[in-house]
Design a protein around this motif. Structure first.
Motif, PDB file in Angstrom:
ATOM      1  N   PRO A  38       0.831  -1.212   0.000  1.00  0.00           N
ATOM      2  CA  PRO A  38       0.000   0.000   0.000  1.00  0.00           C
ATOM      3  C   PRO A  38       0.867   1.264   0.000  1.00  0.00           C
ATOM      4  N   GLU A  39       1.209   1.742  -1.159  1.00  0.00           N
ATOM      5  CA  GLU A  39       2.069   2.925  -1.294  1.00  0.00           C
ATOM      6  C   GLU A  39       1.465   4.145  -0.608  1.00  0.00           C
ATOM      7  N   LEU A  40       0.173   4.341  -0.758  1.00  0.00           N
ATOM      8  CA  LEU A  40      -0.497   5.453  -0.088  1.00  0.00           C
ATOM      9  C   LEU A  40      -0.906   4.980   1.303  1.00  0.00           C
ATOM     10  N   ASP A  41       0.000   5.210   2.261  1.00  0.00           N
ATOM     11  CA  ASP A  41      -0.171   4.675   3.608  1.00  0.00           C
ATOM     12  C   ASP A  41      -0.745   5.677   4.599  1.00  0.00           C
ATOM     13  N   GLY A  42      -1.121   6.861   4.132  1.00  0.00           N
ATOM     14  CA  GLY A  42      -1.683   7.867   5.012  1.00  0.00           C
ATOM     15  C   GLY A  42      -0.668   8.767   5.679  1.00  0.00           C
ATOM     16  N   ARG A  43       0.602   8.427   5.613  1.00  0.00           N
ATOM     17  CA  ARG A  43       1.621   9.210   6.312  1.00  0.00           C
ATOM     18  C   ARG A  43       2.069  10.439   5.521  1.00  0.00           C
ATOM     19  N   ASP A  44       1.820  10.470   4.229  1.00  0.00           N
ATOM     20  CA  ASP A  44       2.203  11.638   3.422  1.00  0.00           C
ATOM     21  C   ASP A  44       1.492  12.901   3.886  1.00  0.00           C
ATOM     22  N   VAL A  45       0.301  12.767   4.419  1.00  0.00           N
ATOM     23  CA  VAL A  45      -0.535  13.917   4.762  1.00  0.00           C
ATOM     24  C   VAL A  45      -0.392  14.360   6.218  1.00  0.00           C
ATOM     25  N   GLU A  46       0.371  13.628   7.012  1.00  0.00           N
ATOM     26  CA  GLU A  46       0.538  13.994   8.415  1.00  0.00           C
ATOM     27  C   GLU A  46       1.219  15.360   8.533  1.00  0.00           C
ATOM     28  N   PRO A  47       0.820  16.153   9.525  1.00  0.00           N
ATOM     29  CA  PRO A  47       1.378  17.500   9.658  1.00  0.00           C
ATOM     30  C   PRO A  47       2.904  17.546   9.790  1.00  0.00           C
ATOM     31  N   GLY A  48       3.508  16.535  10.412  1.00  0.00           N
ATOM     32  CA  GLY A  48       4.963  16.544  10.598  1.00  0.00           C
ATOM     33  C   GLY A  48       5.763  15.999   9.444  1.00  0.00           C
ATOM     34  N   THR A  49       5.111  15.496   8.404  1.00  0.00           N
ATOM     35  CA  THR A  49       5.819  14.912   7.263  1.00  0.00           C
ATOM     36  C   THR A  49       6.383  16.006   6.373  1.00  0.00           C
ATOM     37  N   ARG A  50       7.642  15.809   5.970  1.00  0.00           N
ATOM     38  CA  ARG A  50       8.291  16.727   5.028  1.00  0.00           C
ATOM     39  C   ARG A  50       8.649  15.924   3.781  1.00  0.00           C
ATOM     40  N   HIS A  51       8.344  16.492   2.620  1.00  0.00           N
ATOM     41  CA  HIS A  51       8.663  15.883   1.332  1.00  0.00           C
ATOM     42  C   HIS A  51       9.839  16.648   0.744  1.00  0.00           C
TER      43      HIS A  51
END
Length: 146
Positions: free
Chosen positions: A39-52
Motif C-alpha cells: 500500500p504505497e499510499l499509507d496515510g503518512r504523506d498527509v501527516e502534519p509533521g511529514t516533510r517531502h
C-alpha cells in the motif's frame, strides 16, 4: 544545462500535480520496477509533521524522499528513490544531506534496503538491528544519533 533544484514541502504545500509526480515516481520504482505490491499510499504523506524533499529539473522529478515525525520524536527517513534515468549522479546523497539538515539534532532512523547499508553509513547511520525481508527485499534497520 538546466539546474537541479531542491524542493521541500509539507503536504499542504504540494499542489496536485507535484504530489501526483512524486507518488508516480515511488510507484514506478518500488511497485513496478522492484515488483513490491504494497500500500504505497499509507496515510503518512498527509501527516502534519511529514516533510517531502525532492530534486527536480525542468519540472521533472529526479529523486525523492520523505521525513516522517514518529510519535517518539524520532525522525524517520523513507521512500528514498531516484528515477532510473537520473541514477548515478549523486541525487540520493544530496537528498539525504538535505534531509539531515532538515532534521537537525533529532535522532533519525530508516529501514535501508540492505545493499545500501554502506551508502547510509557514509551519512552517519549505523545498523541498529538484524536484517529482515520485507516485500521480498532484504532490509536493515539503521539509526543516526546527533
Amino acid at each position: 544545462m538546466p539546474s537541479t533544484q531542491l524542493r521541500v514541502a509539507g503536504f499542504a504545500g504540494l499542489d496536485a500535480r507535484t504530489f501526483h509526480d512524486l507518488v508516480r515516481l515511488r510507484v514506478d520504482v518500488f511497485v513496478v520496477e522492484q515488483e513490491c505490491a504494497y500500500p504505497e499510499l499509507d496515510g503518512r504523506d498527509v501527516e502534519p509533521g511529514t516533510r517531502h524533499l525532492w530534486l527536480a529539473r525542468d519540472g521533472a522529478v529526479l529523486a525523492y524522499l520523505r521525513i516522517l515525525a514518529d510519535p517518539d520524536g524520532v525522525a524517520r527517513i523513507g521512500r528514498v528513490v531516484v528515477a532510473p534515468l537520473a541514477r548515478g549522479a549523486g541525487h540520493a546523497g544530496r537528498l539525504v544531506v538535505a534531509a539531515l539538515a532538515e532534521i537537525g539534532d533529532r535522532p533519525c532512523v530508516l529501514e535501508a534496503q540492505s545493499h545500501l547499508v554502506d551508502f547510509y553509513a557514509r551519512h552517519g547511520f549505523t545498523v541498529s538491528g538484524p536484517e529482515y525481508v520485507e516485500d521480498g527485499i532484504p532490509h536493515t534497520p539503521m539509526r543516526r544519533d546527533p
